[in-house]
Write a protein that holds these residues in place. Sequence first.
Motif, PDB file in Angstrom:
ATOM      1  N   LEU A 163      48.794  -7.501  23.296  1.00 57.03           N
ATOM      2  CA  LEU A 163      47.453  -7.965  23.648  1.00 57.03           C
ATOM      3  C   LEU A 163      46.493  -6.793  23.575  1.00 57.03           C
ATOM      4  O   LEU A 163      46.826  -5.675  23.998  1.00 57.03           O
ATOM      5  N   TYR A 164      45.291  -7.068  23.042  1.00 52.29           N
ATOM      6  CA  TYR A 164      44.279  -6.033  22.833  1.00 52.29           C
ATOM      7  C   TYR A 164      42.936  -6.499  23.372  1.00 52.29           C
ATOM      8  O   TYR A 164      42.579  -7.672  23.276  1.00 52.29           O
ATOM      9  N   SER A 165      42.159  -5.557  23.879  1.00 56.67           N
ATOM     10  CA  SER A 165      40.756  -5.812  24.219  1.00 56.67           C
ATOM     11  C   SER A 165      39.903  -5.166  23.141  1.00 56.67           C
ATOM     12  O   SER A 165      40.406  -4.468  22.263  1.00 56.67           O
TER      13      SER A 165
ATOM     14  N   TRP B 270      47.729 -13.204  14.065  1.00 57.42           N
ATOM     15  CA  TRP B 270      46.777 -12.928  15.137  1.00 57.42           C
ATOM     16  C   TRP B 270      46.189 -14.192  15.761  1.00 57.42           C
ATOM     17  O   TRP B 270      45.962 -15.188  15.081  1.00 57.42           O
TER      18      TRP B 270
ATOM     19  N   LYS C 133      43.474 -15.311  19.438  1.00 57.18           N
ATOM     20  CA  LYS C 133      42.559 -14.785  20.457  1.00 57.18           C
ATOM     21  C   LYS C 133      42.444 -15.820  21.558  1.00 57.18           C
ATOM     22  O   LYS C 133      42.658 -17.019  21.343  1.00 57.18           O
TER      23      LYS C 133
ATOM     24  N   ILE D 280      40.427 -11.682  24.412  1.00 59.01           N
ATOM     25  CA  ILE D 280      41.621 -10.859  24.241  1.00 59.01           C
ATOM     26  C   ILE D 280      42.251 -11.236  22.896  1.00 59.01           C
ATOM     27  O   ILE D 280      42.388 -12.421  22.580  1.00 59.01           O
ATOM     28  N   TYR D 281      42.625 -10.241  22.106  1.00 54.61           N
ATOM     29  CA  TYR D 281      43.283 -10.475  20.819  1.00 54.61           C
ATOM     30  C   TYR D 281      44.790 -10.395  20.996  1.00 54.61           C
ATOM     31  O   TYR D 281      45.302  -9.542  21.727  1.00 54.61           O
ATOM     32  N   VAL D 282      45.484 -11.300  20.336  1.00 51.80           N
ATOM     33  CA  VAL D 282      46.923 -11.484  20.491  1.00 51.80           C
ATOM     34  C   VAL D 282      47.597 -11.261  19.143  1.00 51.80           C
ATOM     35  O   VAL D 282      47.233 -11.909  18.153  1.00 51.80           O
TER      36      VAL D 282
ATOM     37  N   VAL E 213      50.140 -14.963  28.190  1.00 57.62           N
ATOM     38  CA  VAL E 213      50.352 -15.326  26.786  1.00 57.62           C
ATOM     39  C   VAL E 213      51.855 -15.233  26.565  1.00 57.62           C
ATOM     40  O   VAL E 213      52.488 -14.234  26.928  1.00 57.62           O
TER      41      VAL E 213
ATOM     42  N   ALA F 241      48.631 -19.815  25.709  1.00 60.69           N
ATOM     43  CA  ALA F 241      47.928 -18.983  26.688  1.00 60.69           C
ATOM     44  C   ALA F 241      47.616 -19.883  27.872  1.00 60.69           C
ATOM     45  O   ALA F 241      47.123 -20.999  27.688  1.00 60.69           O
TER      46      ALA F 241
END
Length: 169
Positions: A88-90, A59, A61, A125-127, A72, A144
């Motif tokens: 990618l997550y919010s 992970w 961010k 944003i989480y990656v 990314v 990124a």
Amino acid sequence: SPFLTQSSCPPNNDTCNGAINLVSGTTFSQNEITSANFGALASTVPNPGCTGSVFLDVWYKVTIPSTGNIIVETKQEPGGLTDTGLALYSGSCSALSLLQCDNDSGSDPFHARIALTGRTPGEIIYVRVWDFGGNDFSLFRISAYDGTLSLNDFEKSNLTSYPIVGLSE
């Protein structure tokens, strides 16, 4: 080979809570990092759906820059992972919301690239990155960046202008 064996300890970024910060640049190479998934375990986060099972994930961010746009991307480190997945997550690590998932849109074959636009500047944003085959531990490159043209990119010396012919007053 050390690339095919699992370390006895998971990496610090094996879970969302240990996400490594990516510093946004203007090109992939500006702030790219070489990373690895040695010792990674499968997350408890649901499969993002753009690929088969997700294993051996790590992970990161990134903070959305002032333009609201971010790319990314993963690339191959020589001798490293030959195929990566990326999601990618919010939200927060305890309440992630999938934004987008990819496994083959990168500039390196079989590597991932996701471009987000219109996001809120300052948003985190989480990656999530994983080996697409689900069984390989190795190195890869990740970055990124915001590819949006800015005034700092303008070079007057490369500008060519031509007279407008045929206009009447």
